[in-house]
Design a protein around this motif. Structure first.
Motif, mmCIF file in Angstrom:
data_model
loop_
_atom_site.group_PDB
_atom_site.id
_atom_site.type_symbol
_atom_site.label_atom_id
_atom_site.label_comp_id
_atom_site.label_asym_id
_atom_site.label_seq_id
_atom_site.Cartn_x
_atom_site.Cartn_y
_atom_site.Cartn_z
ATOM 1 N N VAL A 21 11.224 0.067 5.706
ATOM 2 C CA VAL A 21 9.947 -0.544 6.056
ATOM 3 C C VAL A 21 10.045 -1.144 7.455
ATOM 4 O O VAL A 21 10.891 -2.009 7.708
ATOM 5 C CB VAL A 21 9.575 -1.644 5.042
ATOM 6 N N HIS A 22 9.187 -0.672 8.346
ATOM 7 C CA HIS A 22 9.134 -1.216 9.702
ATOM 8 C C HIS A 22 7.949 -2.160 9.900
ATOM 9 O O HIS A 22 7.964 -2.987 10.806
ATOM 10 C CB HIS A 22 9.041 -0.086 10.732
ATOM 11 N N SER A 23 6.937 -2.031 9.079
ATOM 12 C CA SER A 23 5.710 -2.812 9.240
ATOM 13 C C SER A 23 5.940 -4.284 8.938
ATOM 14 O O SER A 23 6.821 -4.656 8.159
ATOM 15 C CB SER A 23 4.627 -2.257 8.310
ATOM 16 N N LYS A 24 5.096 -5.122 9.551
ATOM 17 C CA LYS A 24 5.074 -6.546 9.247
ATOM 18 C C LYS A 24 3.731 -6.960 8.652
ATOM 19 O O LYS A 24 3.450 -8.156 8.518
ATOM 20 C CB LYS A 24 5.372 -7.353 10.515
ATOM 21 N N ASP A 25 2.938 -5.976 8.302
ATOM 22 C CA ASP A 25 1.639 -6.202 7.666
ATOM 23 C C ASP A 25 1.847 -6.171 6.152
ATOM 24 O O ASP A 25 2.241 -5.143 5.590
ATOM 25 C CB ASP A 25 0.668 -5.108 8.116
ATOM 26 N N VAL A 26 1.599 -7.293 5.474
ATOM 27 C CA VAL A 26 1.890 -7.372 4.046
ATOM 28 C C VAL A 26 1.121 -6.329 3.242
ATOM 29 O O VAL A 26 1.628 -5.786 2.255
ATOM 30 C CB VAL A 26 1.620 -8.792 3.490
ATOM 31 N N ASN A 27 -0.101 -6.028 3.656
ATOM 32 C CA ASN A 27 -0.888 -5.031 2.926
ATOM 33 C C ASN A 27 -0.291 -3.633 3.079
ATOM 34 O O ASN A 27 -0.200 -2.871 2.113
ATOM 35 C CB ASN A 27 -2.338 -5.046 3.424
ATOM 36 N N GLU A 28 0.111 -3.300 4.283
ATOM 37 C CA GLU A 28 0.713 -1.993 4.533
ATOM 38 C C GLU A 28 2.055 -1.870 3.804
ATOM 39 O O GLU A 28 2.382 -0.811 3.242
ATOM 40 C CB GLU A 28 0.900 -1.777 6.030
ATOM 41 N N ILE A 29 2.822 -2.948 3.792
ATOM 42 C CA ILE A 29 4.103 -2.934 3.090
ATOM 43 C C ILE A 29 3.884 -2.685 1.605
ATOM 44 O O ILE A 29 4.573 -1.874 0.980
ATOM 45 C CB ILE A 29 4.854 -4.261 3.305
ATOM 46 N N ARG A 30 2.908 -3.359 1.023
ATOM 47 C CA ARG A 30 2.638 -3.191 -0.405
ATOM 48 C C ARG A 30 2.215 -1.770 -0.738
ATOM 49 O O ARG A 30 2.611 -1.218 -1.768
ATOM 50 C CB ARG A 30 1.571 -4.194 -0.842
ATOM 51 N N GLU A 31 1.422 -1.182 0.133
ATOM 52 C CA GLU A 31 1.025 0.217 -0.083
ATOM 53 C C GLU A 31 2.239 1.137 -0.044
ATOM 54 O O GLU A 31 2.327 2.106 -0.795
ATOM 55 C CB GLU A 31 0.012 0.638 0.984
ATOM 56 N N GLN A 32 3.166 0.820 0.833
ATOM 57 C CA GLN A 32 4.335 1.675 1.006
ATOM 58 C C GLN A 32 5.315 1.566 -0.152
ATOM 59 O O GLN A 32 5.893 2.572 -0.587
ATOM 60 C CB GLN A 32 5.046 1.321 2.317
ATOM 61 N N ILE A 33 5.500 0.367 -0.690
ATOM 62 C CA ILE A 33 6.572 0.160 -1.669
ATOM 63 C C ILE A 33 6.101 0.091 -3.117
ATOM 64 O O ILE A 33 6.910 0.174 -4.040
ATOM 65 C CB ILE A 33 7.364 -1.131 -1.353
ATOM 66 N N GLY A 34 4.798 -0.050 -3.332
ATOM 67 C CA GLY A 34 4.291 -0.282 -4.679
ATOM 68 C C GLY A 34 4.669 0.794 -5.681
ATOM 69 O O GLY A 34 5.151 0.509 -6.786
ATOM 70 N N GLY A 35 4.480 2.057 -5.300
ATOM 71 C CA GLY A 35 4.795 3.163 -6.200
ATOM 72 C C GLY A 35 6.276 3.241 -6.507
ATOM 73 O O GLY A 35 6.674 3.525 -7.655
ATOM 74 N N ALA A 36 7.107 2.969 -5.513
ATOM 75 C CA ALA A 36 8.551 3.045 -5.712
ATOM 76 C C ALA A 36 9.032 1.957 -6.671
ATOM 77 O O ALA A 36 9.895 2.204 -7.522
ATOM 78 C CB ALA A 36 9.265 2.923 -4.366
ATOM 79 N N ILE A 37 8.493 0.747 -6.545
ATOM 80 C CA ILE A 37 8.879 -0.333 -7.454
ATOM 81 C C ILE A 37 8.406 -0.020 -8.871
ATOM 82 O O ILE A 37 9.118 -0.282 -9.848
ATOM 83 C CB ILE A 37 8.311 -1.678 -6.971
ATOM 84 N N ASP A 38 7.232 0.564 -8.995
ATOM 85 C CA ASP A 38 6.729 0.957 -10.316
ATOM 86 C C ASP A 38 7.656 1.981 -10.969
ATOM 87 O O ASP A 38 7.894 1.935 -12.186
ATOM 88 C CB ASP A 38 5.314 1.518 -10.182
ATOM 89 N N ARG A 39 8.211 2.889 -10.166
ATOM 90 C CA ARG A 39 9.140 3.887 -10.722
ATOM 91 C C ARG A 39 10.421 3.229 -11.226
ATOM 92 O O ARG A 39 10.992 3.636 -12.248
ATOM 93 C CB ARG A 39 9.479 4.951 -9.669
ATOM 94 N N VAL A 40 10.896 2.206 -10.504
ATOM 95 C CA VAL A 40 12.085 1.491 -10.970
ATOM 96 C C VAL A 40 11.806 0.874 -12.341
ATOM 97 O O VAL A 40 12.640 0.938 -13.253
ATOM 98 C CB VAL A 40 12.497 0.381 -9.980
ATOM 99 N N ARG A 41 10.626 0.314 -12.504
ATOM 100 C CA ARG A 41 10.274 -0.336 -13.760
ATOM 101 C C ARG A 41 10.171 0.670 -14.903
ATOM 102 O O ARG A 41 10.487 0.369 -16.048
ATOM 103 C CB ARG A 41 8.954 -1.101 -13.599
ATOM 104 N N LYS A 42 9.745 1.889 -14.583
ATOM 105 C CA LYS A 42 9.563 2.897 -15.617
ATOM 106 C C LYS A 42 10.836 3.707 -15.880
ATOM 107 O O LYS A 42 11.128 4.072 -17.014
ATOM 108 C CB LYS A 42 8.435 3.859 -15.218
ATOM 109 N N GLU A 43 11.596 3.976 -14.822
ATOM 110 C CA GLU A 43 12.717 4.915 -14.945
ATOM 111 C C GLU A 43 14.091 4.248 -14.893
ATOM 112 O O GLU A 43 15.108 4.900 -15.121
ATOM 113 C CB GLU A 43 12.622 5.975 -13.844
#
Length: 317
Positions: free
Chosen positions: A212-234
């Motif tokens: 993650v290079h961005s410092k925009d919290v909204n952009e960061i959340r868009e970038q990482i949200g799906g990946a964190i959800d996969r950790v929770r599921k898999e």
């Protein structure tokens, strides 16, 4: 050389604008850290303290993905991680000052905080080792929870980290490891201390990785949200490397960076960028936060010292 304001205005790292709640929390973390440095200079804080000025946006961006039953493990630069989760600047200020109302009764100080499912430690790589154990227990008990571990780039010089990554990858543990890579460990630049890359080392253990290079919290959340959800599921570990800057010194005044490098850091600082583009809103929220911290400082500084229970009393309870 361009003026600081002109250079800031040309930056494109802050592509969006946080909502008032997120910005207020980022400003609160910043003002808390500035207050800590002032109190240390005036002799009101003993021991040591490490501020996260420049990195305030990272835990604020991560916080919506952390559920109540999830565990968060922080490090020596962890004030922002705690405030992002609990918003409890008063309890943390009392802890660091050793006053009544402290989170850990004044025993933990700046680096060693324990509250609910949050701990911090000043021992490099201890947090990820403990987090690996907690994540293993979650998986063993079939709990649908994650462990979030914050580490810095300097932690990659510790052998315990690699043992933890190996164990996490081998057992597919539910962990999100957030690397706050500010590129400098105390006073040593990463280019002088690390061969290869963090990504290369992480992928060597077959862990999922994203940068993650961005410092925009909204952009960061868009970038990482799906990946964190996969950790929770898999239940497969994820390492998120956040490229950031440490604006303040390592601890209090031990900064060996050149004036040119410090100017570049100021140009990249999310606070300066956002204040240049959204001046009125930042100043409005900042004034409220500054007044709040001033009130807390006056309240806590005049309290009696925290009273420690000795071991025998606690053991016999």
């Amino acid at each position: 050389m361009k003026s600081l304001n002109n250079a800031i205005a040309e930056q494109a790292i802050m592509k969006g604008s946080p909502n008032d709640h997120d910005l207020e929390r980022m400003l609160m973390i910043r003002q808390y850290e500035l207050t800590i440095l002032e109190l240390f200079s005036s002799g009101h804080i003993k021991g040591t303290t490490h501020t996260c000025i420049g990195q305030e946006y990272i835990p604020v961006a991560l916080n919506p993905f952390i559920e109540e039953e999830d565990f968060v493990i922080s490090n020596h630069r962890g004030h922002g991680h705690y405030i992002a989760r609990y918003g409890d600047a008063e309890g943390l200020l009392a802890e660091v000052m050793g006053k009544k109302g402290a989170v850990c009764n004044g025993i933990g100080g700046s680096q060693h905080i324990r509250r609910d499912r949050f701990i911090s430690t000043g021992v490099q790589a201890e947090g990820i080792a403990v987090g690996t154990g907690i994540a293993w227990s979650y998986k063993f008990k079939q709990q649908d929870n994650l462990v979030f571990v914050y580490i810095g780039d300097g932690t990659f010089g510790r052998g315990c980290l690699y043992e933890s990554l190996n164990f996490a990858g081998l057992w597919n543990l539910p962990m999100v490891i957030v690397v706050e890579n500010n590129g400098i460990a105390i006073s040593t630049h990463q280019s002088y201390s690390m061969s290869g890359s963090i990504e290369g080392r992480v992928r060597g253990f077959d862990l999922d990785y994203m940068c993650v290079h961005s410092k925009d919290v909204n952009e960061i959340r868009e970038q990482i949200g799906g990946a964190i959800d996969r950790v929770r599921k898999e239940f497969k570990p994820l390492v998120i490397e956040c490229i950031t800057e440490r604006v303040a010194s390592h601890s209090k005044g031990d900064d060996t960076r050149s004036p040119e490098e410090l100017e570049r850091v100021q140009e990249n600082y999310w606070y300066n960028q956002l204040k240049a583009s959204d001046t009125a809103r930042v100043e409005r929220l900042e004034e409220a936060v500054r007044n709040q911290m001033q009130t807390l400082q006056e309240l806590v500084i005049n309290r009696e010292g925290a009273e420690w229970e000795d071991y025998e009393k606690r053991k016999n309870k």
